[in-house]
Scaffold this motif. Structure first.
Motif, mmCIF file in Angstrom:
data_model
loop_
_atom_site.group_PDB
_atom_site.id
_atom_site.type_symbol
_atom_site.label_atom_id
_atom_site.label_comp_id
_atom_site.label_asym_id
_atom_site.label_seq_id
_atom_site.Cartn_x
_atom_site.Cartn_y
_atom_site.Cartn_z
ATOM 1 N N ASN A 267 0.823 -1.207 0.000
ATOM 2 C CA ASN A 267 0.000 0.000 0.000
ATOM 3 C C ASN A 267 0.865 1.269 0.000
ATOM 4 O OD1 ASN A 267 -2.401 1.186 -0.059
ATOM 5 N ND2 ASN A 267 -2.964 0.789 2.072
ATOM 6 N N ARG A 282 -4.592 2.473 -6.660
ATOM 7 C CA ARG A 282 -5.362 1.229 -6.737
ATOM 8 C C ARG A 282 -4.809 0.314 -7.839
ATOM 9 N NH1 ARG A 282 -10.950 -0.697 -6.034
ATOM 10 N NH2 ARG A 282 -10.929 -2.626 -7.200
ATOM 11 N N TYR A 285 -1.517 -1.164 -6.706
ATOM 12 C CA TYR A 285 -1.773 -2.135 -5.639
ATOM 13 C C TYR A 285 -2.223 -3.462 -6.265
ATOM 14 C CZ TYR A 285 -3.726 -3.914 -1.259
ATOM 15 O OH TYR A 285 -3.993 -4.670 -0.157
#
Ligand code: SAM
Length: 296
Positions: A267, A282, A285
């Motif tokens: 993260n 996102r 990730y």
């Protein structure tokens, strides 16, 4: 001879026998039916349409007396040979959809392909299309764009398509139903970031037509306050140029790996690389997780 007469005589008579006509119809405002489309629909022998009741009522009210034959997603395979047989018998057929251009997010393309493969002529009588109407009203770049239609419902395919869209440099056009619009905006918000330009066209050509934007974040808060009602076409701005355009997925993964090897979580690493490259947190990730899953 005036211009109108010249226009008419310069074209061959319509309809011609054994020809499949693809006819664009209005996406809301019934005055958008072109005179050519109206004249043809009044003269063909059969009109294939998604919903015979919906289209039949309107077309009968303007004096169309053709035979109506339903042609929709779940009877396509049964109807194709029947429609080809009519073309073989030198009937003229018009294909229309519930609204807009047939063949765009409906089974029209299958009929066109089957007719062409069997050697029949196909002629398009163009008309309104929600995707193009939304695109040109959006103010977003139109030089290069891609049409996504309705996104897949299945979670794995949907995730992949959303990821592709988030990286797409060209303007993307998406169709969505009102009850799923907020879910889609939430997904776009997560994967593209709240600042990505967007224009949502609501009720194009109709009385309550409006455009909602200019960013995903603002469109989302608008619809969280006002329930989406009507028809929607979403025009999404392309991914911004990354600061280092040469970066590819392997390079991104290597940079992520270096940071995680130094003790950062995925993260945290995604956040840092996102700031450096403009790839969304996102996306990074998920890229790292997909890679980890493939490796294990
Ligand atoms: N073939 C049609 C076309 O391309 O114009 C589209 C058919 S598709 C089944 C229907 C979708 O098109 C709707 O769910 C909506 O996303 C979009 N749409 C159709 N009419 C619209 C309108 N008046 N305003 C905004 N979007 C519209």
């Amino acid at each position: 001879m005036d211009l109108d007469e010249r226009e008419i005589v310069s074209h061959r008579p319509e309809p011609s026998p054994g020809v499949l006509y693809i006819v664009g119809t209005p996406i809301g405002n019934l005055r958008d039916l072109s005179p050519r489309a109206e004249a043809l629909l009044k003269r063909v022998s059969t009109i294939a349409c998604e919903d015979t009741r919906h289209s039949g009522r309107w077309l009968k009210s303007i004096g169309v007396n053709a035979k109506f034959l339903s042609f929709y997603k779940h009877n396509t395979e049964k109807r194709l040979p029947q429609l080809l047989k009519k073309l073989e018998a030198k009937e003229s057929i018009a294909l229309i959809s519930d609204a807009g251009m047939p063949g765009i997010s409906d089974p029209g393309q299958k009929l066109v392909s089957a007719a062409k493969t069997s050697g029949y002529e196909v002629i398009c009588i163009p008309g309104p299309c929600a995707a193009i109407t939304a695109l040109v009203s959006s103010g977003l770049p139109t030089e290069r764009f891609c049409f996504e239609g309705f996104l897949p419902a299945k979670s794995k395919e949907r995730k992949q398509v959303l990821q592709d869209i988030s990286l797409e440099k060209r303007t993307s056009i998406i169709y969505e139903s009102p009850n799923k619009l907020i879910k889609l905006l939430n997904e776009l918000n997560e994967i593209c970031g709240e600042n990505r330009p967007i224009q949502i066209s609501r009720e194009l050509t109709k009385r309550f037509e409006e455009q909602i934007g200019p960013t995903i974040g603002e469109a989302l808060s608008y619809f969280l306050n006002k329930k989406p009602i009507g028809e929607f076409t979403i025009v999404l701005g392309g991914a911004p140029e990354v600061s280092n355009p040469a970066i590819n997925h392997d390079e991104l993964l290597n940079s992520m790996k270096q940071l995680t090897n130094n003790g950062l979580s995925i993260n945290q690493a995604a956040k840092i690389i996102s700031n450096d490259t403009n790839y969304s947190k996102r996306f990074l990730y998920e890229l790292a997780h997909t890679k980890t899953e493939k490796d294990s």
